[in-house]
Design a protein around this motif. Sequence first.
Motif, PDB file in Angstrom:
ATOM      1  N   GLN A   1      -7.426   0.500  -0.390  1.00  0.00           N
ATOM      2  CA  GLN A   1      -7.662  -0.709   0.398  1.00  0.00           C
ATOM      3  C   GLN A   1      -8.860  -0.503   1.326  1.00  0.00           C
ATOM      4  O   GLN A   1      -9.669  -1.390   1.521  1.00  0.00           O
ATOM      5  CB  GLN A   1      -6.403  -1.029   1.206  1.00  0.00           C
ATOM      6  CG  GLN A   1      -6.449  -2.349   1.924  1.00  0.00           C
ATOM      7  CD  GLN A   1      -5.081  -2.743   2.458  1.00  0.00           C
ATOM      8  OE1 GLN A   1      -4.082  -2.083   2.191  1.00  0.00           O
ATOM      9  NE2 GLN A   1      -5.019  -3.818   3.208  1.00  0.00           N
TER      10      GLN A   1
ATOM     11  N   THR B   1       0.835  -1.204   0.000  1.00  0.00           N
ATOM     12  CA  THR B   1       0.000   0.000   0.000  1.00  0.00           C
ATOM     13  C   THR B   1       0.870   1.254   0.000  1.00  0.00           C
ATOM     14  O   THR B   1       0.581   2.226  -0.713  1.00  0.00           O
ATOM     15  CB  THR B   1      -0.933  -0.002   1.229  1.00  0.00           C
ATOM     16  OG1 THR B   1      -1.809  -1.115   1.124  1.00  0.00           O
ATOM     17  CG2 THR B   1      -1.750   1.269   1.307  1.00  0.00           C
TER      18      THR B   1
ATOM     19  N   ASP C   1      -5.987  -1.373  -5.083  1.00  0.00           N
ATOM     20  CA  ASP C   1      -5.399  -1.897  -3.853  1.00  0.00           C
ATOM     21  C   ASP C   1      -6.403  -2.827  -3.173  1.00  0.00           C
ATOM     22  O   ASP C   1      -7.354  -2.375  -2.551  1.00  0.00           O
ATOM     23  CB  ASP C   1      -5.013  -0.737  -2.922  1.00  0.00           C
ATOM     24  CG  ASP C   1      -4.082  -1.193  -1.799  1.00  0.00           C
ATOM     25  OD1 ASP C   1      -3.877  -2.413  -1.660  1.00  0.00           O
ATOM     26  OD2 ASP C   1      -3.578  -0.325  -1.064  1.00  0.00           O
ATOM     27  N   GLU C   2      -6.166  -4.116  -3.324  1.00  0.00           N
ATOM     28  CA  GLU C   2      -7.023  -5.150  -2.739  1.00  0.00           C
ATOM     29  C   GLU C   2      -8.512  -4.911  -3.005  1.00  0.00           C
ATOM     30  O   GLU C   2      -9.287  -4.674  -2.076  1.00  0.00           O
ATOM     31  CB  GLU C   2      -6.776  -5.269  -1.229  1.00  0.00           C
ATOM     32  CG  GLU C   2      -5.336  -5.656  -0.936  1.00  0.00           C
ATOM     33  CD  GLU C   2      -5.159  -6.282   0.442  1.00  0.00           C
ATOM     34  OE1 GLU C   2      -6.084  -6.983   0.883  1.00  0.00           O
ATOM     35  OE2 GLU C   2      -4.103  -6.084   1.048  1.00  0.00           O
TER      36      GLU C   2
HETATM   37 MG    MG Z   1      -2.076  -2.679   2.071  1.00  0.00          MG
END
Ligand code: MG
Lengths: 260, 349
Positions: free
Chosen positions: A88, A46, A174-175
């Motif tokens: 995220q 991240t 991000d995810e």
């Molecule tokens: Mg992360």
Amino acid sequence: MDNNVILESERLRKEFGALVAVNDVSIKIRRNTIHSIIGPNGAGKTTFFNLLTNNVEPTAGRVIYKGRDITRLPLHRIAHLGIGRSFQITNIFPNLTVLENVRLACQSLGKHNFRLFNHYQHFRGDEERAGQVLRQVGLTERALTPARTLPHGDQRKLELGMILAPDPEMLLLDEPTAGMAAEVVPEMIDLIRQIHQTSHKTVLLVEHNMGLVMSISDCITVMHQGAVLAEGTPSEIAANKTVQSAYLGGLGWRVVDSGQ
Amino acid sequence: MKILRDHAILGAVAVFLIAFPFLIALLDGQSIGAMLAGQSGNSKFYQGLLIEIFILAIFAISYDLLFGITGLLSFGHAMFFSVGAYTAGIALKSLKLPLPETLVLVVFAGVAQALLFSIVLPRVKGITFALVTLGFASVFHIVIMSHELNDWAGGDVGLQNIPKPALLDPANQRLTFYFVALALMLLVYLFYRRFVDSPTGRVCSAIRENEHRAQMLGFNTFYFKLAALIVSGITAALGGALHALYQPIVSPTSASLGYTVNALLIILIGGVGTLSGALVGAAAFRLLQFYLDKLFGESSSFILGVVYVALVLFLPYGIIGTWRAKKLEWRAAWQARWRAWSAARPRGK
Ligand SMILES: [Mg+2]
Ligand SMILES: Nc1ncnc2c1ncn2[C@@H]1O[C@H](COP(=O)(O)OP(=O)(O)OP(=O)(O)O)[C@@H](O)[C@H]1O
């Protein structure tokens, strides 16, 4: 310059006090590929993303996008370059309607942001485009509900819709499946694959779900303690001894991530 | 449909407020002729009270645009109002400018203050912005009371003997003043409605919701906050100018934190971010103050405090905010009842 490379980091580094969160990471992302970054919790994925989009200022290093140094570009300029970034932790406008969330995303790159005396619905194009995007991510039915009332999985889809709206060349995700219920994860995966295939966007993906990563990626970078441990195609990574030992040696992989 | 209904309520309120001075005169047994001639009586008195409400509403709605819509918390908002009042007073009294030029000057003063506040926008957020703006207002408060400016601003007593334009003299042209203030308030309200529904205003709401996301979508949020500050600054300054024209004195306390808190209270009572809440809140605020003062005299400010706490406790979204939420509930309940009733009704012939 390699014309095939769209985004590149040069010895990108971030220190938080004594902690080196990102340790001189140099990677190249090639056009029209899905490039994934994997690694255990706290590997610096991240933070690396945040350096790429200047959400965090780097200690050292450069970010090059299409041959241009964008290391310290103001946040609002990133989208204008054709880069869309999801987070995220879901990052939306909670009290605005789902439609308005996406409509604003469509408006952002237009030329009528400072028309004080026109009603926003006067600019039909934005709303039509927003409708298309909602269809694409499957949220048409929820268009008029406040975004905060959506279930978590739908909020993830909404955020994806918001960054897709201005039709960027490159997506940084991000995810995207983080915190999604296991049964809706495949929908998200299909969505990403479909976006990549139909509109040839470059996708840079951070993901814990190994099944997803292995099936979807053209290239995988493995990060560990802020540094790049390995890079290659999914099969190369699967066969890589260092990664295997890291993987099996219990460096803290979240193996197949479902609920978390 | 919704727009129609919105405007229907606004229209009804406007009609009522236009008829109001005449209604009071009728109730009071005063002839319309005497009322139009500006003779004193209940009608003239209540016109005065409503003028104060209109001015408060203009001030409060300008605060709602900053805080309720854009999410900018300012503790120095009273300065916007006070600078408008002093600019108008000094222009009329010391510079001997006619009213139109005075108003142009007031608008410039509003823009200038917005620009001043915007200097710190990129650097400070949230409560820090509030404190910095409080700092600006405190400096102004002190400067305007200073000895050096005594001849212009009247020191800590305030600015007195502002020459009133003959056509707008609140003493003998109160009805005209009443209609001018009412018209200005309604115009401001309509303009604000349009502003929040403009592409610019929508981004302001987005900034309140999540500024970081707005930036990541590609909006240079600084310019949108600046736009809100300028619109708000001009409005508050015009409200201040009206205050200077109406009141016998412009007091330096108009720049104090207490004055900003009044605006905050008004929109809390009316409903934060609703715009119309500023109008309803201003009326509730001033009328409560007035009647509690009348009933309880000295101890009224204590009772007023209790009432505010009760209002915030029982109407957490303010009058308009709560009403909007309840309206949907009521409508849903009604529809459910209707469905139950039509289901229970025997079908067919
Ligand atoms: Mg992360
Ligand atoms: N703002 C910050 N200040 C101090 N330390 C930080 C900050 N942000 C991240 N870190 C630290 O940097 C390291 C990398 O964190 P990062 O969030 O980038 O990891 P990640 O790979 O994304 O992990 P996850 O899989 O949990 O999302 C962690 O040790 C984290 O505690």
